[in-house]
Motif scaffolding. Structure first.
Motif, PDB file in Angstrom:
ATOM      1  N   ARG B 153     -61.624 -46.673  -0.112  1.00 23.50           N
ATOM      2  CA  ARG B 153     -61.465 -46.685  -1.597  1.00 23.50           C
ATOM      3  C   ARG B 153     -61.306 -45.463  -2.022  1.00 23.50           C
ATOM      4  O   ARG B 153     -60.642 -45.393  -3.332  1.00 23.50           O
ATOM      5  N   ARG B 154     -61.812 -44.414  -1.618  1.00 26.29           N
ATOM      6  CA  ARG B 154     -61.469 -43.041  -1.948  1.00 26.29           C
ATOM      7  C   ARG B 154     -61.047 -42.093  -1.080  1.00 26.29           C
ATOM      8  O   ARG B 154     -61.366 -41.983   0.102  1.00 26.29           O
ATOM      9  N   CYS B 155     -60.436 -41.040  -1.569  1.00 24.81           N
ATOM     10  CA  CYS B 155     -59.622 -40.105  -0.616  1.00 24.81           C
ATOM     11  C   CYS B 155     -60.851 -39.188  -0.070  1.00 24.81           C
ATOM     12  O   CYS B 155     -61.752 -38.583  -0.532  1.00 24.81           O
ATOM     13  N   PRO B 156     -60.895 -39.422   1.311  1.00 26.64           N
ATOM     14  CA  PRO B 156     -61.901 -38.490   2.250  1.00 26.64           C
ATOM     15  C   PRO B 156     -61.840 -36.750   1.747  1.00 26.64           C
ATOM     16  O   PRO B 156     -62.830 -35.960   2.070  1.00 26.64           O
ATOM     17  N   LYS B 157     -60.541 -36.388   1.263  1.00 25.58           N
ATOM     18  CA  LYS B 157     -60.461 -35.060   1.114  1.00 25.58           C
ATOM     19  C   LYS B 157     -60.662 -34.665  -0.427  1.00 25.58           C
ATOM     20  O   LYS B 157     -61.439 -33.781  -0.577  1.00 25.58           O
ATOM     21  N   CYS B 158     -60.459 -35.538  -1.290  1.00 27.51           N
ATOM     22  CA  CYS B 158     -60.692 -34.932  -2.718  1.00 27.51           C
ATOM     23  C   CYS B 158     -61.439 -35.998  -3.572  1.00 27.51           C
ATOM     24  O   CYS B 158     -61.718 -35.785  -4.726  1.00 27.51           O
ATOM     25  N   ALA B 159     -61.923 -36.928  -2.889  1.00 26.73           N
ATOM     26  CA  ALA B 159     -62.763 -38.219  -3.612  1.00 26.73           C
ATOM     27  C   ALA B 159     -61.967 -38.661  -4.672  1.00 26.73           C
ATOM     28  O   ALA B 159     -62.579 -39.666  -5.314  1.00 26.73           O
ATOM     29  N   ALA B 160     -60.636 -38.620  -5.055  1.00 31.14           N
ATOM     30  CA  ALA B 160     -60.113 -39.482  -6.167  1.00 31.14           C
ATOM     31  C   ALA B 160     -59.725 -40.894  -5.506  1.00 31.14           C
ATOM     32  O   ALA B 160     -59.874 -41.024  -4.382  1.00 31.14           O
ATOM     33  N   ALA B 161     -59.375 -41.718  -6.321  1.00 26.01           N
ATOM     34  CA  ALA B 161     -59.085 -43.011  -6.218  1.00 26.01           C
ATOM     35  C   ALA B 161     -58.024 -43.084  -5.176  1.00 26.01           C
ATOM     36  O   ALA B 161     -57.007 -42.475  -5.086  1.00 26.01           O
ATOM     37  N   LEU B 162     -58.029 -44.163  -3.978  1.00 27.15           N
ATOM     38  CA  LEU B 162     -56.980 -44.511  -3.214  1.00 27.15           C
ATOM     39  C   LEU B 162     -56.217 -45.680  -3.861  1.00 27.15           C
ATOM     40  O   LEU B 162     -56.948 -46.781  -4.177  1.00 27.15           O
ATOM     41  N   LYS B 163     -54.705 -45.578  -4.010  1.00 24.84           N
ATOM     42  CA  LYS B 163     -54.156 -46.610  -4.611  1.00 24.84           C
ATOM     43  C   LYS B 163     -53.741 -47.589  -3.074  1.00 24.84           C
ATOM     44  O   LYS B 163     -53.158 -47.034  -2.276  1.00 24.84           O
ATOM     45  N   MET B 164     -54.432 -48.973  -3.127  1.00 26.98           N
ATOM     46  CA  MET B 164     -54.030 -49.634  -1.828  1.00 26.98           C
ATOM     47  C   MET B 164     -52.638 -50.161  -1.771  1.00 26.98           C
ATOM     48  O   MET B 164     -52.688 -50.890  -2.892  1.00 26.98           O
ATOM     49  N   ARG B 165     -51.974 -50.343  -0.821  1.00 29.26           N
ATOM     50  CA  ARG B 165     -50.938 -51.262  -0.850  1.00 29.26           C
ATOM     51  C   ARG B 165     -51.321 -52.510  -0.695  1.00 29.26           C
ATOM     52  O   ARG B 165     -52.143 -52.932   0.150  1.00 29.26           O
ATOM     53  N   SER B 166     -50.383 -53.376  -1.380  1.00 28.93           N
ATOM     54  CA  SER B 166     -50.854 -55.023  -1.085  1.00 28.93           C
ATOM     55  C   SER B 166     -50.744 -55.427   0.231  1.00 28.93           C
ATOM     56  O   SER B 166     -51.734 -56.426   0.601  1.00 28.93           O
ATOM     57  N   SER B 167     -49.818 -54.833   1.103  1.00 32.82           N
ATOM     58  CA  SER B 167     -49.980 -55.558   2.438  1.00 32.82           C
ATOM     59  C   SER B 167     -51.336 -54.844   3.037  1.00 32.82           C
ATOM     60  O   SER B 167     -51.521 -55.359   4.277  1.00 32.82           O
ATOM     61  N   LYS B 168     -51.918 -53.815   2.631  1.00 29.96           N
ATOM     62  CA  LYS B 168     -53.163 -53.372   3.332  1.00 29.96           C
ATOM     63  C   LYS B 168     -52.725 -52.303   4.495  1.00 29.96           C
ATOM     64  O   LYS B 168     -53.565 -52.058   5.394  1.00 29.96           O
ATOM     65  N   SER B 169     -51.374 -52.008   4.655  1.00 28.86           N
ATOM     66  CA  SER B 169     -50.884 -51.197   5.605  1.00 28.86           C
ATOM     67  C   SER B 169     -51.063 -49.777   5.419  1.00 28.86           C
ATOM     68  O   SER B 169     -50.704 -48.796   6.136  1.00 28.86           O
ATOM     69  N   GLY B 170     -51.572 -49.411   4.210  1.00 35.18           N
ATOM     70  CA  GLY B 170     -51.651 -47.886   4.063  1.00 35.18           C
ATOM     71  C   GLY B 170     -52.032 -47.744   2.404  1.00 35.18           C
ATOM     72  O   GLY B 170     -52.293 -48.793   1.790  1.00 35.18           O
ATOM     73  N   ALA B 171     -52.968 -46.462   2.363  1.00 32.69           N
ATOM     74  CA  ALA B 171     -53.303 -46.174   0.879  1.00 32.69           C
ATOM     75  C   ALA B 171     -53.052 -44.881   0.451  1.00 32.69           C
ATOM     76  O   ALA B 171     -53.331 -43.859   1.385  1.00 32.69           O
ATOM     77  N   GLU B 172     -52.798 -44.647  -0.731  1.00 32.19           N
ATOM     78  CA  GLU B 172     -52.294 -43.329  -1.271  1.00 32.19           C
ATOM     79  C   GLU B 172     -53.316 -43.001  -2.320  1.00 32.19           C
ATOM     80  O   GLU B 172     -53.501 -43.504  -3.185  1.00 32.19           O
ATOM     81  N   CYS B 173     -53.591 -41.445  -1.915  1.00 32.83           N
ATOM     82  CA  CYS B 173     -54.465 -40.785  -3.113  1.00 32.83           C
ATOM     83  C   CYS B 173     -53.934 -40.594  -4.450  1.00 32.83           C
ATOM     84  O   CYS B 173     -52.489 -39.976  -4.286  1.00 32.83           O
ATOM     85  N   VAL B 174     -54.468 -41.080  -5.419  1.00 34.49           N
ATOM     86  CA  VAL B 174     -53.550 -40.831  -6.882  1.00 34.49           C
ATOM     87  C   VAL B 174     -53.653 -39.418  -7.189  1.00 34.49           C
ATOM     88  O   VAL B 174     -52.707 -39.216  -7.983  1.00 34.49           O
ATOM     89  N   THR B 175     -54.449 -38.567  -6.727  1.00 31.42           N
ATOM     90  CA  THR B 175     -54.334 -37.169  -6.947  1.00 31.42           C
ATOM     91  C   THR B 175     -53.770 -36.245  -6.091  1.00 31.42           C
ATOM     92  O   THR B 175     -52.821 -35.718  -6.448  1.00 31.42           O
ATOM     93  N   CYS B 176     -54.125 -36.291  -4.915  1.00 36.75           N
ATOM     94  CA  CYS B 176     -53.578 -35.328  -3.839  1.00 36.75           C
ATOM     95  C   CYS B 176     -52.224 -36.035  -2.881  1.00 36.75           C
ATOM     96  O   CYS B 176     -51.643 -35.281  -2.300  1.00 36.75           O
ATOM     97  N   GLN B 177     -52.030 -37.319  -3.203  1.00 31.94           N
ATOM     98  CA  GLN B 177     -50.828 -38.060  -2.801  1.00 31.94           C
ATOM     99  C   GLN B 177     -51.066 -37.902  -1.078  1.00 31.94           C
ATOM    100  O   GLN B 177     -50.017 -38.513  -0.547  1.00 31.94           O
ATOM    101  N   ARG B 178     -52.120 -37.487  -0.342  1.00 34.29           N
ATOM    102  CA  ARG B 178     -52.407 -37.972   0.869  1.00 34.29           C
ATOM    103  C   ARG B 178     -52.220 -39.611   1.229  1.00 34.29           C
ATOM    104  O   ARG B 178     -52.863 -40.163   0.606  1.00 34.29           O
ATOM    105  N   VAL B 179     -51.640 -39.852   2.125  1.00 33.43           N
ATOM    106  CA  VAL B 179     -51.464 -41.451   2.420  1.00 33.43           C
ATOM    107  C   VAL B 179     -52.235 -41.491   4.005  1.00 33.43           C
ATOM    108  O   VAL B 179     -52.447 -40.953   4.979  1.00 33.43           O
ATOM    109  N   TYR B 180     -53.416 -42.496   3.813  1.00 33.69           N
ATOM    110  CA  TYR B 180     -54.235 -42.942   4.760  1.00 33.69           C
ATOM    111  C   TYR B 180     -53.552 -44.274   5.445  1.00 33.69           C
ATOM    112  O   TYR B 180     -53.192 -45.296   4.850  1.00 33.69           O
ATOM    113  N   TYR B 181     -53.709 -44.453   6.724  1.00 31.70           N
ATOM    114  CA  TYR B 181     -53.295 -45.706   7.370  1.00 31.70           C
ATOM    115  C   TYR B 181     -54.467 -46.325   8.363  1.00 31.70           C
ATOM    116  O   TYR B 181     -55.410 -45.432   8.572  1.00 31.70           O
ATOM    117  N   PRO B 182     -54.384 -47.473   8.315  1.00 33.96           N
ATOM    118  CA  PRO B 182     -55.617 -48.400   9.048  1.00 33.96           C
ATOM    119  C   PRO B 182     -55.633 -47.643  10.696  1.00 33.96           C
ATOM    120  O   PRO B 182     -54.445 -47.479  11.026  1.00 33.96           O
TER     121      PRO B 182
END
Lengths: 348, 348
Positions: B153-182
Motif C-alpha cells: 500500500r505504501r512505498c518502502p522507499k519514501c512511504a508515499a501511497a502506491l497506486k495499484m494497477r487494476s490487474s494487481k500486476s504492479g503498483a507505482e509510487c505516486v511520489t517517487c514513481q518507483r514501480v513494485y511488482y509481485p
C-alpha cells in the motif's frame, strides 16, 4: 570447520546483530564507491580486492571517507587458521570535491583505487568478465543486498519504519512486526533452436551494445512454472510458439537492473514462423547457423572486453559478439556451438 | 486467437486500467470468501467454480456481499466464440453476523457456497488435491497476487501511497514513481538419495500433519545458484553434505505461506553421515528404503485427502504418507519410487 558449521554460523550472524557487530572489526571487506567496484588491476582475470578492516579504515580515512556496519552487508564466512570471520561488502558514496578543487573526482577515485591496491570498475562489466563463479555470485549478492537495503526503509503495509538487520538479510517493521526479505525473481533464459538443431534464434536488446546477440530472457510471473515462463516470454518477445522446452542444469544470480536468478532452458521452434519482436524490449531477432554463432563466439573469446564493438547502425544489427564468458547466456551458447545441447528428451 | 496474441493481450490488460475496467462486466471470475476458495462439490477431482460477472453479482447480492475491480486480480484470458475475455480472481471478506443471529457464519458460508454451485475449502488443501496443473497454477497466482496487493500500500522507499494497477500486476509510487511488482522467490526442493539409489532421506516439518514425510526445501538466498541453494539448505536443515546435485525438469509455483517457485533437484549423499536436524524447522529426518517409501506412496494414493492421519505422538514420527498428488514433492518421490530418477550425470 566444515560446510555444515559454516552454513549454520552464517545463519546465526544473519539474525544476531550484536554478534555481527562484535565480529565487524576483525572482518574482511570488499568495496564499492559511488556504485563502482574495487577490483584487482590484472586483466583479464579480474577479482574483487579483499581488505582487512584496519587497512580499509586507514586508507579511506586518508581520503576523508568512512564506513561502518550500516553501509555494509554480510556476504560470506571465511576460514582463518583458528576460526571463521565475516566477509562484508561495503558501499559508500564519495563527496564531490569543492568546485575550485584542482583535482577532479575521477582522479581522486583513481588515486584511492591505487592506494587500495586496485581500480574501480563498472559492476556489469565485472559480472561479465570475472572468471570465478564464486566471485560473480558474491558480487551479485553484494549489489542485490546493497540496493535492497537502500529501498526498504518503510513498511509497505503500514508505512512505519523498518529496522534493518546489520547483515542486510531482512528488515522488521517496528509497528506491525512484519519481516521483509531481499527478493529476487526467477528469470527464464532460453536458447531457441530449430528441429534440425543447426540453427539458433538470438536477439539484440534495445540499448545493448552494438552487434551483441543473446538468448531470450524474462522474469517469471506469479503462478507460472519455469517452462510456462519460458514459453510466454518467447511469445511476448519474438512472437513465435515453441514445440518443446527443457531446463538445463545451469543457473546464475544476476543483480542488474533488478535482482534475478537466471535459469537456463532450451526450446525447439519451427524456423518458418514469422518473427515479430516486441519493440519495447528488442531491436531485432534472427535465426543464425551454427557456423555464424561459432564465429561470434570466437570473436568474443578473442576480445573478452568487447573493445571492438561496431559503431555504425547497420553493423550494430549484425551478429558480431555473444555475451562475455561471465554470463550464463555465453555458457549456454557455447555448449550449443560445441554440439553439447541435444534436442531430444524435451517436453512442454 | 493464438497463443502469441493471447500473451500480448494479457500484457496489455495488465497495464491498461481503463481497458480492464471496461472488460470487467463481461469477465468470468473465481472466488475466495474469508480466504477460503470456492470449488466444485465433486471429490476427489476438485476444480475452482468459474462464474459470470452477472451471476456472481446477483448471488453475492442476495447475501449482502459486493465485489469490484479493487478486490479482484487478473488471472488469465479465456477464449469465447468471437474474442477473449478476462478471468479474474475475486477475494472478499464476509461480515460477521450479528451476535443475536440465529444462524452462524459458517452456516451462512455453506449456504452461499451451495447457492454458487460449490463449497468453500482451505487453499492449501485445494493446492494439494487439484488434479490439473492449470488449476493449481491459477490458484497460486490468485493467492499470491491477492496477498501481495493487500500488503503493498505504501512505498518502502519514501512511504508515499502506491497506486495499484487494476490487474494487481504492479503498483507505482505516486511520489517517487518507483514501480513494485509481485515477487515470489525460488525455492530448491531436493530428493536426497544414497549412492546406491536405494534409500531416500525424507523429513517431517514442525507443525505439519502427523506421519507425512517429504523432501528438503528452502528459499534461495541472494547470490546463490539453485545448486548452491540446494546444497546449503540440506546442510542447514539436516546437517549433512552432499556429493552431487542435479536439477530435474520440474517446477511448481506455490503460494503458502509465502509465494515461491519450487524447483526440483536430486542430490546424492553418503548414508553414514550423522543427521542433525534444524529444530526450528524440522521434527525429524530419516533414511528410508525404496520399499518403505513405496508403501507410503500407496497409502497416500488410496487416501488422497489424508483422512487417516495418525494421532498419537510416536506414530506421527513414523512414515505413513508423502504429500498428496498436487505437490511437486509427490511427483518427485513417485518418480524415484518408480525407478525413473537415476543417480548418474550429477554434479555439484
Amino acid at each position: 570447520m566444515g560446510f555444515v558449521e559454516k552454513v549454520r554460523l552464517l545463519d546465526y550472524w544473519k539474525i544476531q546483530d550484536s554478534a555481527l557487530q562484535s565480529e565487524f572489526p576483525r572482518s574482511r571487506l570488499v568495496l564499492m564507491v559511488d556504485r563502482r567496484l574495487l577490483v584487482t588491476k590484472d586483466q583479464p582475470d579480474v577479482q574483487m580486492v579483499e581488505l582487512s578492516f584496519d587497512d580499509l579504515k586507514q586508507r579511506l580515512g586518508e581520503y576523508g571517507l568512512q564506513f561502518d556496519l550500516s553501509n555494509s552487508c554480510l556476504l560470506d564466512a571465511l576460514s582463518t587458521d583458528v576460526d571463521m570471520i565475516p566477509l562484508f561488502g561495503t558501499s559508500i558514496d564519495a563527496a564531490d570535491p569543492p568546485e575550485d578543487s584542482p583535482i577532479s573526482k575521477k582522479e581522486v577515485l583513481k588515486q584511492l583505487g591505487n592506494s587500495l591496491g586496485g581500480r574501480f570498475t563498472d559492476i556489469r562489466m565485472a559480472m561479465l568478465t570475472m572468471r570465478e563463479e564464486r566471485q560473480r555470485n558474491l558480487l551479485a549478492k553484494f549489489q542485490s543486498l546493497t540496493k535492497w537495503a537502500s529501498i526498504y526503509r518503510r513498511c509497505p503495509k503500514c508505512a512505519a519504519a523498518l529496522k534493518m538487520r546489520s547483515s542486510k538479510s531482512g528488515a522488521e517493521c517496528v509497528t506491525c512486526q512484519r519481516v521483509y526479505y531481499p527478493t529476487f525473481s526467477p528469470v527464464s533464459i532460453t536458447l531457441i533452436t530449430d528441429p534440425t538443431n543447426e540453427h539458433a534464434l538470438l536477439v539484440r536488446h534495445r540499448g545493448s551494445a552494438g552487434g551483441v546477440f543473446t538468448a531470450v530472457a524474462g522474469f517469471a510471473h506469479s503462478g507460472e512454472s519455469m517452462a510456462e515462463c519460458a514459453r510466454r516470454e518467447i511469445a511476448e518477445e519474438v512472437g513465435i510458439e515453441v514445440d518443446s522446452i527443457r531446463s538445463l542444469d545451469m543457473s546464475q544470480p544476476w543483480p542488474m537492473p533488478d535482482s534475478s536468478l537466471m535459469i537456463a532452458h532450451v526450446a525447439v521452434a519451427k524456423i518458418d514462423q514469422k518473427i515479430s519482436v516486441c519493440p519495447d524490449e528488442l531491436e531485432t531477432a534472427q535465426w543464425f547457423t551454427r557456423h555464424q554463432v561459432k564465429e561470434a563466439l570466437t570473436t568474443t573469446l578473442a576480445d573478452p572486453l568487447l573493445k571492438n564493438l561496431p559503431r555504425t547502425l547497420d553493423d550494430r544489427q549484425t551478429l558480431h559478439y555473444i555475451p562475455p564468458a561471465g554470463a550464463i547466456a555465453h555458457q549456454m551458447i557455447r555448449q550449443w556451438v560445441d554440439g553439447k545441447l541435444e534436442n531430444h528428451n524435451s517436453r512442454i
